[in-house]
Design a protein around this motif. Structure first.
Motif, PDB file in Angstrom:
ATOM      1  N   UNK A 263      -6.689   6.206  11.555  1.00 45.43           N
ATOM      2  CA  UNK A 263      -5.352   5.700  11.890  1.00 45.43           C
ATOM      3  C   UNK A 263      -5.139   4.270  11.395  1.00 45.43           C
ATOM      4  N   UNK A 264      -6.191   3.448  11.442  1.00 47.74           N
ATOM      5  CA  UNK A 264      -6.063   2.065  10.962  1.00 47.74           C
ATOM      6  C   UNK A 264      -5.862   2.024   9.449  1.00 47.74           C
ATOM      7  N   UNK A 265      -6.525   2.918   8.732  1.00 47.88           N
ATOM      8  CA  UNK A 265      -6.339   3.012   7.279  1.00 47.88           C
ATOM      9  C   UNK A 265      -4.923   3.491   6.976  1.00 47.88           C
ATOM     10  N   UNK A 266      -4.474   4.487   7.735  1.00 49.16           N
ATOM     11  CA  UNK A 266      -3.129   5.024   7.518  1.00 49.16           C
ATOM     12  C   UNK A 266      -2.068   3.940   7.705  1.00 49.16           C
ATOM     13  N   UNK A 267      -2.278   3.062   8.684  1.00 50.46           N
ATOM     14  CA  UNK A 267      -1.308   1.993   8.928  1.00 50.46           C
ATOM     15  C   UNK A 267      -1.247   1.018   7.762  1.00 50.46           C
ATOM     16  N   UNK A 268      -2.383   0.802   7.076  1.00 50.78           N
ATOM     17  CA  UNK A 268      -2.400  -0.125   5.938  1.00 50.78           C
ATOM     18  C   UNK A 268      -1.516   0.368   4.795  1.00 50.78           C
ATOM     19  N   UNK A 269      -1.355   1.691   4.693  1.00 51.79           N
ATOM     20  CA  UNK A 269      -0.470   2.232   3.660  1.00 51.79           C
ATOM     21  C   UNK A 269       0.939   2.307   4.240  1.00 51.79           C
ATOM     22  N   UNK A 270       1.728   1.275   3.934  1.00 52.29           N
ATOM     23  CA  UNK A 270       3.056   1.147   4.534  1.00 52.29           C
ATOM     24  C   UNK A 270       3.996   2.263   4.089  1.00 52.29           C
ATOM     25  N   UNK A 271       3.798   2.742   2.873  1.00 54.00           N
ATOM     26  CA  UNK A 271       4.642   3.801   2.323  1.00 54.00           C
ATOM     27  C   UNK A 271       3.777   5.043   2.133  1.00 54.00           C
TER      28      UNK A 271
ATOM     29  N   UNK B 284       0.826  -1.207   0.000  1.00 55.10           N
ATOM     30  CA  UNK B 284       0.000   0.000   0.000  1.00 55.10           C
ATOM     31  C   UNK B 284       0.855   1.249   0.000  1.00 55.10           C
ATOM     32  N   UNK B 285       0.575   2.165  -0.918  1.00 54.74           N
ATOM     33  CA  UNK B 285       1.322   3.422  -1.013  1.00 54.74           C
ATOM     34  C   UNK B 285       0.324   4.575  -1.027  1.00 54.74           C
ATOM     35  N   UNK B 286       0.559   5.557  -0.166  1.00 54.66           N
ATOM     36  CA  UNK B 286      -0.288   6.745  -0.094  1.00 54.66           C
ATOM     37  C   UNK B 286       0.490   7.944  -0.621  1.00 54.66           C
ATOM     38  N   UNK B 287      -0.048   8.594  -1.636  1.00 55.94           N
ATOM     39  CA  UNK B 287       0.523   9.836  -2.159  1.00 55.94           C
ATOM     40  C   UNK B 287      -0.292  10.991  -1.594  1.00 55.94           C
ATOM     41  N   UNK B 288       0.359  11.887  -0.891  1.00 53.93           N
ATOM     42  CA  UNK B 288      -0.374  13.009  -0.307  1.00 53.93           C
ATOM     43  C   UNK B 288       0.392  14.305  -0.546  1.00 53.93           C
ATOM     44  N   UNK B 289      -0.320  15.398  -0.499  1.00 51.83           N
ATOM     45  CA  UNK B 289       0.292  16.701  -0.719  1.00 51.83           C
ATOM     46  C   UNK B 289      -0.758  17.710  -1.131  1.00 51.83           C
ATOM     47  N   UNK B 290      -0.360  18.969  -1.327  1.00 53.41           N
ATOM     48  CA  UNK B 290      -1.318  20.005  -1.734  1.00 53.41           C
ATOM     49  C   UNK B 290      -1.967  19.659  -3.073  1.00 53.41           C
ATOM     50  N   UNK B 291      -3.136  20.205  -3.344  1.00 52.57           N
ATOM     51  CA  UNK B 291      -3.789  19.924  -4.632  1.00 52.57           C
ATOM     52  C   UNK B 291      -2.998  20.487  -5.807  1.00 52.57           C
ATOM     53  N   UNK B 292      -3.018  19.746  -6.917  1.00 53.28           N
ATOM     54  CA  UNK B 292      -2.367  20.219  -8.137  1.00 53.28           C
ATOM     55  C   UNK B 292      -0.891  19.930  -8.238  1.00 53.28           C
ATOM     56  N   UNK B 293      -0.364  19.031  -7.391  1.00 54.83           N
ATOM     57  CA  UNK B 293       1.080  18.758  -7.409  1.00 54.83           C
ATOM     58  C   UNK B 293       1.451  17.542  -8.255  1.00 54.83           C
ATOM     59  N   UNK B 294       0.478  16.842  -8.817  1.00 57.83           N
ATOM     60  CA  UNK B 294       0.793  15.753  -9.741  1.00 57.83           C
ATOM     61  C   UNK B 294       0.607  14.358  -9.197  1.00 57.83           C
ATOM     62  N   UNK B 295      -0.215  14.185  -8.171  1.00 57.93           N
ATOM     63  CA  UNK B 295      -0.421  12.845  -7.588  1.00 57.93           C
ATOM     64  C   UNK B 295      -1.136  11.926  -8.582  1.00 57.93           C
TER      65      UNK B 295
ATOM     66  N   UNK C  39     -10.521  -5.869   3.601  1.00 59.85           N
ATOM     67  CA  UNK C  39     -10.035  -6.230   2.272  1.00 59.85           C
ATOM     68  C   UNK C  39      -8.556  -5.898   2.095  1.00 59.85           C
ATOM     69  N   UNK C  40      -8.091  -4.822   2.720  1.00 59.85           N
ATOM     70  CA  UNK C  40      -6.688  -4.441   2.554  1.00 59.85           C
ATOM     71  C   UNK C  40      -5.746  -5.375   3.299  1.00 59.85           C
ATOM     72  N   UNK C  41      -6.135  -5.772   4.505  1.00 58.69           N
ATOM     73  CA  UNK C  41      -5.218  -6.595   5.288  1.00 58.69           C
ATOM     74  C   UNK C  41      -5.974  -7.465   6.278  1.00 58.69           C
ATOM     75  N   UNK C  42      -7.057  -8.064   5.831  1.00 63.03           N
ATOM     76  CA  UNK C  42      -7.850  -8.891   6.726  1.00 63.03           C
ATOM     77  C   UNK C  42      -7.446 -10.349   6.666  1.00 63.03           C
ATOM     78  N   UNK C  43      -7.884 -11.106   7.651  1.00 60.01           N
ATOM     79  CA  UNK C  43      -7.591 -12.538   7.699  1.00 60.01           C
ATOM     80  C   UNK C  43      -8.318 -13.238   6.552  1.00 60.01           C
TER      81      UNK C  43
END
Length: 487
Positions: free
Chosen positions: A332-340, A216-227, A307-311
């Motif tokens: 916070x639980x969703x944030x943890x699923x995105x390892x990067x 899982x990878x989360x891209x974050x930043x201000x709007x319009x930066x190219x995510x 679905x992301x990391x369930x048994x």
């Protein structure tokens, strides 16, 4: 007792008994009552009715998802029955309409399930039906309008699955024609994405055992930066299935449909692995849980977590890529699923200079010098890539406005050999000037005026940056606590 009940005195209005008082109130089916101290105490059963309706609806939805259709249909009908009872208890016209609509939806779903079960039963009977000689005989496949045989398997497809396939058909992207070279700057983000996506596909032997690619990878930043632009580049670079969805593709007003869509999205990715699932604006789906949120919102988040990391869910070969402008609102639980978690910041001066050049384009005539590009990059601090695109677009329109206002043109030589002379705007004092307006010039005989530095500076003065200092501080704080730099 009077705190919970409405009190009526027995023998009211000439009634000789409490029963007659009760009949006069006409509350037989919808109120509970008790006689105490010569008074009739009456209480509405609305809370009980509402609770029963919700209970049956929840059971029906759960059984429907697990394909226990017979049980689901029975509970849908029970929920509808309790909703119709509840409708008689409310006086608000809008509530009555909503309750009736909900009951009709449950009845409609129960009827669809019944028809589906009846069709399946008929098919089974047709398959085992004996012919006149006592031999088992399969029904002959019917011809469609084109003369093709209809497959029995097509008829047996789950209608919900077929509906979901149609829903996500447009989300599978094949070739957006955007590469990493088209993305200016963001070197660390590119390397992290190559490490997570491209290398495991190209060199699978390197990623075995404990050395596993990011799930899982989360891209974050201000709007319009190219995510989102980065996500398109990944779809082009990798040879895996790329499924791009937004919150609008997953959310539904129907009870249970949203979490069903989330589950099907992951099932689709597992079936077509290696696959990448890109979820844009994930904050709309997975914000922090609270006591005041609706049950539907809570169920979507729970399904997403499972679905992301369930048994029992094997997501090997599936990468979840998400983008958001406000990462601090994520659960916070969703944030943890995105390892990067990679910060996509505003472009620096060097990146802004390249963006200005790229947006102008190679074929657009301009008079901007090399040192002036540097001035533009310095003047555009805190501008995002999207902001720079708007500035350049505004500057490109300035020569068109000058053409519309011009009253004098002169003939100039066509840069293409053998072509006719062109009309270029000029000053009335020019010796070759002719009094002419734009509407009298043929389209193929007009000389395109160049974009000037003044046009760019004027556009910069009117088009302001959309990202404020407060927003940047929040992103920097989140990066210090949970993320990493991507530039």
């Amino acid at each position: 007792m009077s705190r919970f009940f409405v009190r009526y005195k027995c023998y009211k209005n000439g009634c000789s008994t409490a029963d007659q008082t009760w009949q006069q109130l006409q509350l037989h089916d919808y109120y509970v009552w008790v006689i105490f101290g010569g008074y009739l105490y009456v209480k509405s059963t609305w809370p009980i009715t509402k609770r029963n309706a919700l209970s049956y609806a929840n059971v029906a939805t759960k059984e429907d998802e697990q394909k226990n259709y017979q049980v689901a249909a029975e509970n849908y009908l029970s929920a509808a029955e309790w909703l119709l009872r509840a409708r008689k208890l409310v006086t608000n016209a809008e509530k009555k309409v909503r309750l009736l609509e909900a009951a009709e939806r449950y009845i409609d779903r129960a009827e669809k399930i019944k028809n589906m079960l009846d069709n399946n039963e008929n098919k089974k009977e047709g398959i085992t039906k004996d012919d006149s000689d006592g031999n088992k005989k399969k029904p002959i496949a019917e011809d469609d309008s084109d003369g093709n045989k209809k497959s029995e398997q097509d008829d047996e497809v789950d209608p919900d699955r077929k509906k979901m396939m149609q829903r996500f058909a447009g989300s599978i992207i094949t070739d957006p024609k955007v590469t990493f070279t088209d993305v200016v700057g963001l070197d660390q983000a590119k390397e992290a994405l190559k490490e997570a996506v491209i290398l495991p596909i190209k060199f699978p032997k390197l990623f075995t055992g404990n050395r596993r690619p990011w799930a899982g990878i989360l891209l974050y930043g201000p709007p319009g930066t190219g995510k989102s632009y980065l996500a398109k580049a990944i779809a082009t670079e990798c040879k895996s299935t790329f499924i791009s969805v937004s919150s609008a593709d997953l959310l539904s007003k129907w009870l249970g449909e949203s979490e069903k869509a989330v589950r099907f999205l992951f099932e689709l990715a597992r079936e077509r692995k290696p696959a990448i699932v890109f979820i844009d604006e994930i904050d709309a789906l997975c914000s922090s849980r609270s006591e005041n949120e609706s049950e539907a919102s809570r169920r979507i988040k729970t399904e997403f977590l499972i679905q992301m990391q369930g048994i029992g869910n094997n997501n090997e070969g599936v990468l979840i890529l998400a983008a958001t402008n406000i990462p601090w609102v994520l659960d916070s639980a969703i944030r943890r699923r995105f390892e990067k978690r990679i910060y996509i910041p505003l472009p620096d001066a060097s990146a802004r200079l390249s963006m200005f050049k790229m947006r102008i384009g190679r074929n657009t005539p301009h008079t901007i010098k090399e040192n002036e590009w540097k001035i533009l990059s310095e003047k555009s601090e805190n501008y995002s890539g999207a902001d720079i695109a708007v500035v350049v677009r505004e500057a490109l329109l300035s020569p068109i406005r000058r053409l519309q206002q011009s009253t004098h043109f002169k003939r100039v030589k066509n840069p293409n050999a053998g072509g006719p002379d062109l009309w270029a705007t000029c000053s009335p004092a020019d010796p070759l000037a002719e009094e002419l307006t734009l509407d009298k010039i043929e389209g193929d005989k007009l000389c395109e005026p160049p974009v000037t530095m003044n046009d760019m500076m004027a556009a910069l003065s009117t088009q302001k940056a959309t990202v404020g200092a407060k927003d940047l501080k929040q992103h920097e704080k989140f990066t210090d606590e949970y993320g990493q730099e991507g530039s």
